[in-house]
Design a protein around this motif. Structure first.
Motif, short mmCIF file in Angstrom:
data_model
loop_
_atom_site.label_atom_id
_atom_site.label_comp_id
_atom_site.label_asym_id
_atom_site.label_seq_id
_atom_site.Cartn_x
_atom_site.Cartn_y
_atom_site.Cartn_z
N ALA A 185 0.84 -1.20 0.00
CA ALA A 185 0.00 0.00 0.00
C ALA A 185 0.86 1.24 0.00
O ALA A 185 2.05 1.20 0.35
N GLY A 186 0.27 2.34 -0.40
CA GLY A 186 0.94 3.62 -0.30
C GLY A 186 1.03 4.05 1.15
O GLY A 186 0.20 3.67 1.98
N TRP A 187 2.06 4.85 1.46
CA TRP A 187 2.22 5.33 2.83
C TRP A 187 1.07 6.25 3.20
O TRP A 187 0.66 7.11 2.42
N HIS B 67 4.27 -4.09 3.23
CA HIS B 67 5.17 -3.00 2.85
C HIS B 67 4.36 -1.75 2.50
O HIS B 67 3.32 -1.85 1.83
N GLU B 68 4.86 -0.60 2.91
CA GLU B 68 4.28 0.68 2.53
C GLU B 68 5.28 1.41 1.64
O GLU B 68 6.46 1.49 1.97
N LEU B 69 4.80 1.96 0.55
CA LEU B 69 5.65 2.65 -0.42
C LEU B 69 5.24 4.12 -0.52
O LEU B 69 4.06 4.45 -0.33
N PRO B 70 6.18 5.01 -0.88
CA PRO B 70 5.88 6.44 -0.81
C PRO B 70 4.99 6.99 -1.91
O PRO B 70 4.36 8.02 -1.74
N ASP B 71 4.95 6.31 -3.09
CA ASP B 71 4.11 6.83 -4.17
C ASP B 71 3.75 5.69 -5.11
O ASP B 71 4.21 4.55 -4.95
#
Length: 309
Positions: free
Chosen positions: A193-195, A221-225
């Motif tokens: 998912a996105g942060w 996991h979280e991703l910035p964009d």
């Protein structure tokens, strides 16, 4: 009668040019005259706008906030006088644009830069972020928003299209972890998912009644964009929910595989917004026209419902 504009142009020029003497040279007066104009402005406002030393001037906190408003007032006045005096409709000046990070970088920045290439007096300032901001307070002329709009009584919005969502994963991930068949199966999967600022991450899924609603998912996991999220999914790190405009190419080539099609498919509107003014500035008008034309000509971006070619 008190002149509420007295000192404003001197204040803005002094900051823009870095010194009162440079501002004075442009205005055709002495540096002392500029300094006195700004001092009278500070006295009228009852706040200090500048920190002055023998070498430099710096904005106070109040000065930073006031400078933004002053720039907009002067720019609006210049545009209005030009419009009334000559009917001049060429886009001029700086257009401040706020965009969603991945969507803006991929699909909005390029056509607006192409627009500016045809108008030598049009300058652009972009910000990319995935949270809504106060356009008036931050001096934003134009924004693109994805999702439901709030109560924007001081803004005008035009719908450009819709963003449609899909859930997908890399074939290697599905071979390793299996293909989910229901919402409950997500508990055994690595979700990406996105942060977010909030503690819970959600995907748009159909509930028992068939209505689309946010559902909490277990996130590894979280991703910035969006671009980082796409790269992680392509690398086989897990399942992710994407707009079709972002995942479409990978789905068409088979680099990603759509899953849970029967329970996913949320839709969010895409709007362009601009501030209400007594007349639409040419720089805003041409940008809006460019985005409306883009939306009409690129349904693969603004109304992509399926990853099929």
């Amino acid at each position: 009668m008190e002149d509420r504009f007295a000192g404003i142009r001197e204040f803005v020029l002094a900051i823009d040019k870095g010194s009162m003497s440079a501002a004075a040279a442009l205005l055709g007066v002495t540096g002392s005259a500029v300094g006195k104009s700004i001092s009278r402005l500070e006295a009228r406002l009852g706040v200090q706008l500048l920190h002055r030393t023998t070498r430099r001037i710096d904005l106070t906190t109040e000065g930073e906030a006031y400078l933004l408003s002053c720039r907009r007032v002067l720019e609006e006045l210049d545009q209005a006088e030009s419009f009334l005096a000559t009917g001049h409709r060429e886009p001029v000046g700086r257009l401040r644009i706020d965009l969603p990070t991945t969507f803006g970088r991929r699909h909005i920045v390029p056509p607006l830069l192409a627009l500016a290439a045809h108008h030598a007096k049009l300058d652009l300032s972009f910000t990319l972020r995935d949270q809504a901001v106060d356009m008036v307070a931050e001096g934003i002329d134009l924004a693109v928003r994805i999702g439901a709009l709030g109560d924007y009584s001081d803004l005008i919005a035009r719908r450009l299209g819709d963003q449609h969502m899909v859930i997908c994963a890399a074939p290697a991930y599905l071979a390793r972890k299996g293909t989910p068949r229901s919402h409950a199966d997500l508990a055994a999967h690595d979700c990406l998912a996105g942060w977010r600022r909030t503690a819970r991450s959600t995907w748009l899924l159909k509930d028992a009644t068939g209505a689309i609603a946010p559902h909490e998912v277990p996130v590894r996991h979280e991703l910035p964009d969006g671009d980082a999220l796409l790269q992680a999914t392509l690398a086989g790190c897990g399942l992710a929910q994407f707009p079709v405009w972002l995942a479409g190419d990978a789905l068409r080539t088979g680099a990603l595989v759509q899953v849970l099609a029967d329970i996913s498919g949320g839709t969010m509107p895409i709007h362009v917004l601009w501030q209400k003014t007594w007349h639409l500035q040419p720089k805003v008008r041409v940008a809006v026209d460019t985005l409306v034309a883009l939306a009409e000509n690129r349904p693969d971006i603004f109304d992509a419902r399926s990853p099929a070619p």
